[in-house]
Design an enzyme around this catalytic site. Sequence first.
Site, short mmCIF file in Angstrom:
data_model
loop_
_atom_site.label_atom_id
_atom_site.label_comp_id
_atom_site.label_asym_id
_atom_site.label_seq_id
_atom_site.Cartn_x
_atom_site.Cartn_y
_atom_site.Cartn_z
N SER A 155 0.87 -1.18 0.00
CA SER A 155 0.00 0.00 0.00
C SER A 155 0.91 1.23 0.00
O SER A 155 2.10 1.11 0.32
CB SER A 155 -0.85 -0.02 1.28
OG SER A 155 -1.40 1.25 1.56
N TYR A 183 -2.17 -1.57 10.34
CA TYR A 183 -2.10 -1.65 8.88
C TYR A 183 -0.75 -1.12 8.37
O TYR A 183 -0.08 -1.77 7.56
CB TYR A 183 -3.26 -0.83 8.29
CG TYR A 183 -3.47 -0.99 6.81
CD1 TYR A 183 -4.15 -2.11 6.30
CD2 TYR A 183 -3.04 -0.03 5.90
CE1 TYR A 183 -4.38 -2.25 4.94
CE2 TYR A 183 -3.27 -0.16 4.54
CZ TYR A 183 -3.94 -1.27 4.06
OH TYR A 183 -4.17 -1.42 2.72
#
Length: 266
Positions: A148, A161
């Site tokens: 990401s 995350y």
Amino acid sequence: MSSMEGKVAVVTGAASGIGKEIAFELARAGAAVAIADLNHDGAQAVAAQIEQAGGRALGLAMDVTDEAAVNAGIEAVVQRFGGLDVLVSNAGIQIVNPIEQFAYADWKKMLAIHLDGAFLTTKAALLHMYRDDGSGNSRGGVVIYMGSVHSHQASPLKSAYVTAKHGLLGLARTLAKEGGRRGVRSHVVCPGFVRTPLVDRQIPEQARELGISEDEVIGKVMLGNTVDGVFTTVEDVARTVRFLAEFPSAALTGQSIVVSHGWHMQ
Ligand code: NAD
């Protein structure tokens, strides 16, 4: 002949969103594709769509945090298609909360899906990628992790995350070094915000936590850092994965490729 004719790919978390489009894209490139997901019905539906379009596919129930399920799933793919060439470790979830309120159970769940899942699927896949192809050389392959922009930057509320997505860079780079002489390449693909169920769920959650409107979450948090105010699409990410999967040599390995409309530039 299609570029990936004769190749076999496994995509985790491919019943939905980004993984689903990657499965379609690799199938269009000619690969036989296994769709591995917690959501067995969803995985089978994607496999059925690929087969209706003339491709070869297998829908598999797999919890990527369950070592036995991962090993059995990868084995089933090899039994069905005769080997394994591409692993796309994509399954993921999102849980947002400030650190002081982040439940330890949620932290462990996030790291288990994103990091343990990447490790377990990689380990199971390498067994086949490192196997002698009959000529004294390994079969080889490519492992692509779904990172990401949060593999490179942090955002509030996303401690687990961000930690997990940064961790994937370490795994990919280590695998690139270990796998190089055995024909295995490794990358992390790092998308910006993509409108999938994972992101749609975050919009009201972030609005509430940050005390701003949902429009502001989209305009400022998700797209504010882009060069053109546009969401990255599942097709953008799938095309990038295909490019890396098709690339013929280790000239390109151990890399992080950011696909984010400039949200993050490296
Ligand atoms: P999604 O919710 O649409 O799909 C995720 C899939 O993963 C679902 O089908 C779900 O059933 C599956 N899954 C969840 N836990 C699993 C488990 N334990 N085992 C097997 N499958 C499991 O989400 P998405 O947006 O397509 O996300 C896919 C990946 O892309 C994730 O790793 C996510 O972090 C990453 N990503 C997404 C975005 C985005 O903006 N959507 C941006 C960057 C990275």
